[in-house]
Write an enzyme that holds these catalytic residues in place. Structure first.
Site, PDB file in Angstrom:
ATOM      1  N   GLY A   1     -80.472 -27.557-103.500  1.00 12.42           N
ATOM      2  CA  GLY A   1     -80.929 -28.433-102.436  1.00 12.42           C
ATOM      3  C   GLY A   1     -82.014 -27.909-101.536  1.00 12.42           C
ATOM      4  O   GLY A   1     -82.033 -28.235-100.342  1.00 12.42           O
TER       5      GLY A   1
ATOM      6  N   GLU B   1     -73.371 -27.841 -99.748  1.00 14.20           N
ATOM      7  CA  GLU B   1     -73.341 -29.294 -99.527  1.00 14.20           C
ATOM      8  C   GLU B   1     -74.398 -30.009-100.359  1.00 14.20           C
ATOM      9  O   GLU B   1     -74.200 -31.162-100.772  1.00 14.20           O
ATOM     10  CB  GLU B   1     -73.532 -29.599 -98.035  1.00 14.20           C
ATOM     11  CG  GLU B   1     -74.943 -29.682 -97.528  1.00 14.20           C
ATOM     12  CD  GLU B   1     -75.696 -28.356 -97.590  1.00 14.20           C
ATOM     13  OE1 GLU B   1     -76.924 -28.382 -97.751  1.00 14.20           O
ATOM     14  OE2 GLU B   1     -75.060 -27.294 -97.460  1.00 14.20           O
ATOM     15  N   ASP B   2     -75.530 -29.356-100.635  1.00 14.07           N
ATOM     16  CA  ASP B   2     -76.588 -29.985-101.408  1.00 14.07           C
ATOM     17  C   ASP B   2     -76.117 -30.312-102.827  1.00 14.07           C
ATOM     18  O   ASP B   2     -76.300 -31.419-103.329  1.00 14.07           O
ATOM     19  CB  ASP B   2     -77.832 -29.096-101.447  1.00 14.07           C
ATOM     20  CG  ASP B   2     -77.479 -27.623-101.661  1.00 14.07           C
ATOM     21  OD1 ASP B   2     -76.371 -27.332-102.150  1.00 14.07           O
ATOM     22  OD2 ASP B   2     -78.315 -26.759-101.332  1.00 14.07           O
ATOM     23  N   ASN B   3     -75.493 -29.326-103.468  1.00 11.05           N
ATOM     24  CA  ASN B   3     -74.976 -29.532-104.814  1.00 11.05           C
ATOM     25  C   ASN B   3     -73.865 -30.577-104.831  1.00 11.05           C
ATOM     26  O   ASN B   3     -73.782 -31.401-105.754  1.00 11.05           O
ATOM     27  CB  ASN B   3     -74.469 -28.206-105.378  1.00 11.05           C
ATOM     28  CG  ASN B   3     -74.080 -28.293-106.830  1.00 11.05           C
ATOM     29  OD1 ASN B   3     -72.969 -28.705-107.160  1.00 11.05           O
ATOM     30  ND2 ASN B   3     -74.975 -27.896-107.712  1.00 11.05           N
TER      31      ASN B   3
ATOM     32  N   ALA C   1     -75.320 -34.175-104.469  1.00  6.76           N
ATOM     33  CA  ALA C   1     -75.882 -34.619-105.747  1.00  6.76           C
ATOM     34  C   ALA C   1     -74.771 -34.960-106.734  1.00  6.76           C
ATOM     35  O   ALA C   1     -74.833 -35.982-107.437  1.00  6.76           O
ATOM     36  CB  ALA C   1     -76.791 -33.535-106.322  1.00  6.76           C
TER      37      ALA C   1
END
Length: 460
Positions: free
Chosen positions: A229, A273-275, A278
């Site tokens: 991310g 949190e980015d992964n 997604a």
């Protein structure tokens, strides 16, 4: 006795064959990444949206979380002011009014008065243990547009990146409809060393070769969500329907949503949190991801070798709790272990001398990694840095297995000065701050990166 000897031969034959089959499979994945990198990154056409009026392009809210003086911060932030796109707003998120990044932000706002840029102060707003999510929340709630572009403070982008990314996320209505709607557009990191140090060069070698090759290959095959991310575009309206549980929503195509807490605040319990965002868009809404032809220029500052090791340990421990099977297999995807096993297998099956096979193996592996680097950079690796890059590449390869062994036996990580315990599914909770164990020692052995600014060229 004959039966025992025969059984031993069958076992050796099976192991030798398995090592060769695995080696071929690994090379297949690597070549997919290499070829895809050539096709995707060696030509970056200008998007029609770059010159379109504001009334004809979707609005985008660009959100940048900040904390202190990151490497090359001025140029990184300035690259978002310079986007060739007529309809966007900029949000700069900090925890408090005393953040050292704010004078730089205000200088840029004065330099580009025609850009709609704002500062979001978090103060005491807290939705979870993840400090980045907490930092983003004020801007997330006040964003004027549905499309969000979240990118880290250590990332610099080309001026045409936003336009090309929106082309993928919101294709023209006249375009042939894709089989699956795109929910996330992301950019592979490409590292620049701003201040020479061994750790910086090793990190650069990792990100620009092995990491990029596997990252691009997995996203080309697209059998599972795989997103880093550093730079991602997605829709707020999609995020507001998911909660990170990965449970498919039965009526997702008709606007269905998860019960309970949803949106960005629901991801404050995760460290990556980015992964997880997604993955939630993929599994819960059935949306797919795509890479644009742009890279996220990742400026690496004064990183010691201990800094690099601690960073790799941290993310292996997080990934172990999120994708256990893939993390267990990871050592067998590295050049040294995969090459050694294949050399033994081929020696048993075909009598090929291991030394000869390994010599060819490492030369070809390094050549392919150089090719991936050239694709992402847009030019071959300069001769002046080739030897130092090869040295850093060798150090990276030699450290891969020891780092994995250390990472796999623990669950405590340190991120931005705070210790966390990684729980099931990638959730975290704060751990005791005594700084014990090997990771604490690594942290103490490292030193805080210096604050400095060294302009990097933005290539269009």
């Amino acid at each position: 006795m004959a039966s025992e000897s025969e059984s031993r031969h069958v076992l050796k034959l099976a192991l030798a064959s398995a090592s060769v089959v695995w080696y071929i499979s690994l090379w297949t994945i690597g070549m997919i990444g290499c070829v895809a990198a050539r096709k995707r990154y060696r030509l970056r056409p200008r998007s029609p949206l770059a010159s379109a009026p504001a009334s004809s392009v979707p609005g985008v809210s660009i959100i940048r979380p900040l904390k202190g003086l990151d490497t090359n911060l001025y140029e990184n932030l300035e690259s978002t002011f310079m986007q060739e796109y007529a309809n966007f707003e900029l949000w700069f998120c900090v925890d408090d009014e005393d953040d050292q990044a704010l004078p730089i932000v205000r200088d840029l706002m004065a330099k580009y008065p025609n850009v709609n840029a704002r500062i979001a102060i978090r103060n005491s707003l807290t939705v979870g243990v993840n400090p980045k999510v907490n930092n983003l929340m004020t801007a997330y709630r006040q964003a004027a547009h549905d499309i969000l572009w979240v990118l880290d403070s250590n990332v610099m982008v080309d001026v045409g990146t936003l336009a090309r990314s929106v082309d993928i996320l919101s294709p023209p209505s006249t375009a042939h409809p894709p089989k699956h709607r795109i929910g996330v557009v992301h950019h592979v990191p490409f590292a620049y060393v701003s201040k020479p140090s061994l750790g910086s060069y090793v990190e650069q070698a990792f990100l620009n070769t092995n990491h990029a090759k596997m990252y691009i290959a997995i996203n080309t095959v697209a059998v599972e969500s795989c997103v880093v991310g550093k730079s991602c575009l997605y829709r707020k309206s999609d995020l507001e329907r998911v909660d990170g549980s990965f449970r498919p929503i039965a009526n997702a195509e008709n606007g269905g949503q998860q019960p309970g807490e949803r949106g960005l605040e629901a991801f404050g319990r995760f460290l990556a949190e980015d992964n997880m965002i997604a993955g939630a868009l993929w599994h819960e809404l059935g949306l797919r991801h795509d890479l644009s032809c742009d890279v996220a220029h990742n400026a690496i500052g004064d990183m010691t070798l201990m800094d690099y090791i601690a960073r790799r340990i941290r993310w292996i421990r997080v990934r172990k709790r999120m994708v256990f099977a893939a993390t267990m297999v990871e050592p067998f995807t590295e050049s040294i272990l995969a090459g050694c096993l294949a050399s033994l297998g081929l020696n048993y099956l075909l009598g090929i001398p291991p030394w000869l096979f390994l010599l060819l193996h490492f030369l070809v592996w390094l050549y392919v990694d150089f090719d991936v680097y050239a694709s992402l950079a847009g030019y071959p690796m300069p001769t002046a840095i080739r030897l130092q890059f090869i040295f850093a590449w060798i150090v990276r390869e030699l450290l891969a297995l020891p780092i994995w062994f250390v990472a796999i036996v623990g669950n405590v990580v340190v991120w931005r000065g705070t210790r966390y315990e990684v729980l099931q599914n990638g959730e975290v909770r704060k751990a005791s701050q005594d700084g014990g164990g090997l990771l604490g020692w690594l942290r103490r052995r490292g030193r805080k990166s210096a604050d400095y600014y060294e302009p990097l060229e933005v290539r269009e």
